[in-house]
Write a protein that holds these residues in place. Sequence first.
Motif, PDB file in Angstrom:
ATOM      1  N   GLU A  65     -52.246  54.544  19.751  1.00  0.00           N
ATOM      2  CA  GLU A  65     -53.107  54.856  20.836  1.00  0.00           C
ATOM      3  C   GLU A  65     -53.205  56.357  20.824  1.00  0.00           C
ATOM      4  N   ILE A  66     -52.314  57.070  20.273  1.00  0.00           N
ATOM      5  CA  ILE A  66     -52.367  58.298  20.497  1.00  0.00           C
ATOM      6  C   ILE A  66     -52.447  59.175  19.317  1.00  0.00           C
ATOM      7  N   LEU A  67     -52.711  58.414  18.233  1.00  0.00           N
ATOM      8  CA  LEU A  67     -53.160  58.997  16.929  1.00  0.00           C
ATOM      9  C   LEU A  67     -54.447  59.962  16.825  1.00  0.00           C
ATOM     10  N   PRO A  68     -55.517  59.818  17.694  1.00  0.00           N
ATOM     11  CA  PRO A  68     -56.484  60.763  17.738  1.00  0.00           C
ATOM     12  C   PRO A  68     -56.261  62.219  18.282  1.00  0.00           C
ATOM     13  N   PHE A  69     -55.235  62.535  18.850  1.00  0.00           N
ATOM     14  CA  PHE A  69     -54.766  63.632  19.346  1.00  0.00           C
ATOM     15  C   PHE A  69     -53.163  63.843  18.788  1.00  0.00           C
ATOM     16  N   ARG A  70     -52.777  63.256  18.195  1.00  0.00           N
ATOM     17  CA  ARG A  70     -51.071  63.077  17.932  1.00  0.00           C
ATOM     18  C   ARG A  70     -51.025  64.627  17.040  1.00  0.00           C
ATOM     19  N   LYS A  71     -52.190  64.770  16.225  1.00  0.00           N
ATOM     20  CA  LYS A  71     -51.806  66.148  15.573  1.00  0.00           C
ATOM     21  C   LYS A  71     -51.892  67.327  16.339  1.00  0.00           C
ATOM     22  N   ASN A  72     -52.822  67.343  17.268  1.00  0.00           N
ATOM     23  CA  ASN A  72     -52.812  68.447  18.043  1.00  0.00           C
ATOM     24  C   ASN A  72     -51.408  68.466  19.232  1.00  0.00           C
ATOM     25  N   LEU A  73     -51.224  67.232  19.375  1.00  0.00           N
ATOM     26  CA  LEU A  73     -49.763  67.346  20.281  1.00  0.00           C
ATOM     27  C   LEU A  73     -48.758  67.943  19.610  1.00  0.00           C
ATOM     28  N   ASP A  74     -48.463  67.402  18.549  1.00  0.00           N
ATOM     29  CA  ASP A  74     -47.240  67.794  17.566  1.00  0.00           C
ATOM     30  C   ASP A  74     -47.320  69.374  17.424  1.00  0.00           C
ATOM     31  N   GLN A  75     -48.427  69.827  16.959  1.00  0.00           N
ATOM     32  CA  GLN A  75     -48.927  71.304  16.649  1.00  0.00           C
ATOM     33  C   GLN A  75     -48.286  72.246  17.861  1.00  0.00           C
ATOM     34  N   GLU A  76     -48.968  71.603  19.211  1.00  0.00           N
ATOM     35  CA  GLU A  76     -48.643  72.710  20.219  1.00  0.00           C
ATOM     36  C   GLU A  76     -47.196  72.341  20.761  1.00  0.00           C
ATOM     37  N   LEU A  77     -46.449  71.367  20.846  1.00  0.00           N
ATOM     38  CA  LEU A  77     -45.179  71.299  20.828  1.00  0.00           C
ATOM     39  C   LEU A  77     -44.341  72.142  20.089  1.00  0.00           C
ATOM     40  N   ASP A  78     -44.527  72.176  18.735  1.00  0.00           N
ATOM     41  CA  ASP A  78     -44.017  73.051  17.927  1.00  0.00           C
ATOM     42  C   ASP A  78     -43.946  74.481  17.878  1.00  0.00           C
ATOM     43  N   TYR A 117     -56.312  70.615  27.089  1.00  0.00           N
ATOM     44  CA  TYR A 117     -57.087  69.866  25.989  1.00  0.00           C
ATOM     45  C   TYR A 117     -56.205  68.820  26.064  1.00  0.00           C
ATOM     46  N   LEU A 118     -55.010  68.621  25.919  1.00  0.00           N
ATOM     47  CA  LEU A 118     -54.142  67.260  25.942  1.00  0.00           C
ATOM     48  C   LEU A 118     -54.109  66.442  27.036  1.00  0.00           C
ATOM     49  N   ARG A 119     -54.423  67.234  28.194  1.00  0.00           N
ATOM     50  CA  ARG A 119     -54.295  66.542  29.343  1.00  0.00           C
ATOM     51  C   ARG A 119     -55.899  65.597  29.484  1.00  0.00           C
ATOM     52  N   GLU A 120     -56.942  66.502  28.792  1.00  0.00           N
ATOM     53  CA  GLU A 120     -58.606  65.723  28.796  1.00  0.00           C
ATOM     54  C   GLU A 120     -58.233  64.521  27.949  1.00  0.00           C
ATOM     55  N   ALA A 121     -57.505  64.612  26.647  1.00  0.00           N
ATOM     56  CA  ALA A 121     -57.385  63.792  25.857  1.00  0.00           C
ATOM     57  C   ALA A 121     -56.740  62.509  26.355  1.00  0.00           C
ATOM     58  N   VAL A 122     -55.775  62.761  26.729  1.00  0.00           N
ATOM     59  CA  VAL A 122     -55.023  61.710  27.413  1.00  0.00           C
ATOM     60  C   VAL A 122     -55.821  60.763  28.594  1.00  0.00           C
TER      61      VAL A 122
END
Length: 495
Positions: free
Chosen positions: A51-64, A129-134
């Motif tokens: 379910e988080i796959l559509p924004f998982r890449k953005n999430l990982d990139q931002e956290l890193d 962006y992550l907030r809106e994506a969730v």
Amino acid sequence: MSAENQGGGNELDLLTDFKKGYVYFLTGFQSLVGSFLQFLSTGLSETNKREILPFRKNLDQELDKAQKKIKEIIFNLDEKHMFALVRKEYSRYFSRNIDEASRDDYVQFHLIFEMLRYFYIESKEAWVYLREAVLNAKFSEPDFQTNALLNYRILPALERLNQLEIFLKRMSFILQIDNPNYLTEFKPTKPKFRDRIVYRLSSVFDESLYDKPPSLEPEDSGIVYKADEVIQKNEDDSNQKKVWAAQKSKIKEESVPNYIQAYGKYTWNSDQHYFFRYELDKYLAEKSLFKSAISLDLHLGADEQVLRAELIRSMTSTEKKNKSAEDFELEYQNFLKQFFLFCENIILMNMMIPNQVKYVFLFHLGPSHFYMIAKKFLMEVNTGYIHARGTDGKKVIRVIPGEYVKKHIIDYWNEVILPNVGEEKNNLALLKKLTEMIEEKYKEISKLTIQKYDELDEDTKNSKPRDLIFREHMNEWMGAANIIIFKRFVKNKSY
């Protein structure tokens, strides 16, 4: 504007983490990011992962990216690295190298502002962006969406970024940043230096910050480096260039460095406070002033009329006219030895430092702060000036040779301080005891300073903001040299 009006409520209540220091706020953010990364690697079900796959890449990139950026800022905030950064960037802010603690504080304050500002700009858009994506994604488990992602992780990160935004606004007010888009543009900001402003973290938490005059006229303080004109005069003089080149070559051959690293064994006694240097070119320019010297001010306190009479006498004296550059220089060197001893005695007396620990105290005070104190005393006592013929051969210039004084402070440290300090310099308990003594003295003098303010008439008190009156009279009430010592040893100062 008051703090309440600026932030829709008392914005200072939102900056509690910053009151414990920049690093405390950043490590709090870092912990939040770290726990998020751990949750993503160990706390997700297979359904959650899909379910988080559509924004998982953005999430990982931002956290890193956030982890790396925070680590970089914390690294740069370390005292040793920050000192080097301030020295490197100083010339971008001031065309002349006047060593004033307030100028170093100003450069450091703005550099930290820029680090935090870039971090805010890079982070805010990504977390929004992550907030809106969730919010827009479909989840089979509402609790995973609402709590695990939003309430426990994304919204707390945005809350911290909102706190950082308020903090940056207060910093920008202190720095007088004119660009209204500084929180969205990567374009470097242009601060304005004001001599009477305290460029320290404590200033951000001043409750009357927005009630202060938005702009005070720029005001330089300290010694204006007039030996520049000596350098400029000789830029096209090939003979002078050869002389200076020969002198520099000789210094290098003798392996005499233009700096001192008066370090101890540990990181706490090996930072910028124990490092000091002088500019070789400027030192040689000031040294050349002795060739055109007419007279020297070499007293340790005298009546102004006596000084004026002595100056007239010295300028017409056959004895003075027959003096060589070497005679003048030797006379000045002997004066500096006496003057450093004078400074040493005043410092120890004012701070009530026992004689048996004077060398370890001076070692920890450091050559840089000793120079600042010596410079203050030279100007206050109106001494240490070289009167020399100007570039046109007619006018007389009056110069305190700052780089020359620095060079001899290094000599003083090597010849007097370091041989007498011994292993005591590595005794942390002794340093803490000395610090406690200085802190007690600070409290005592602060009480007297407040008393001085209370004794002012009401018209004077009402004419300006309270903190501005304090800053105008601080050198007089607290003592300029004492302030330099307090800035070195006392944390959580009120100036």
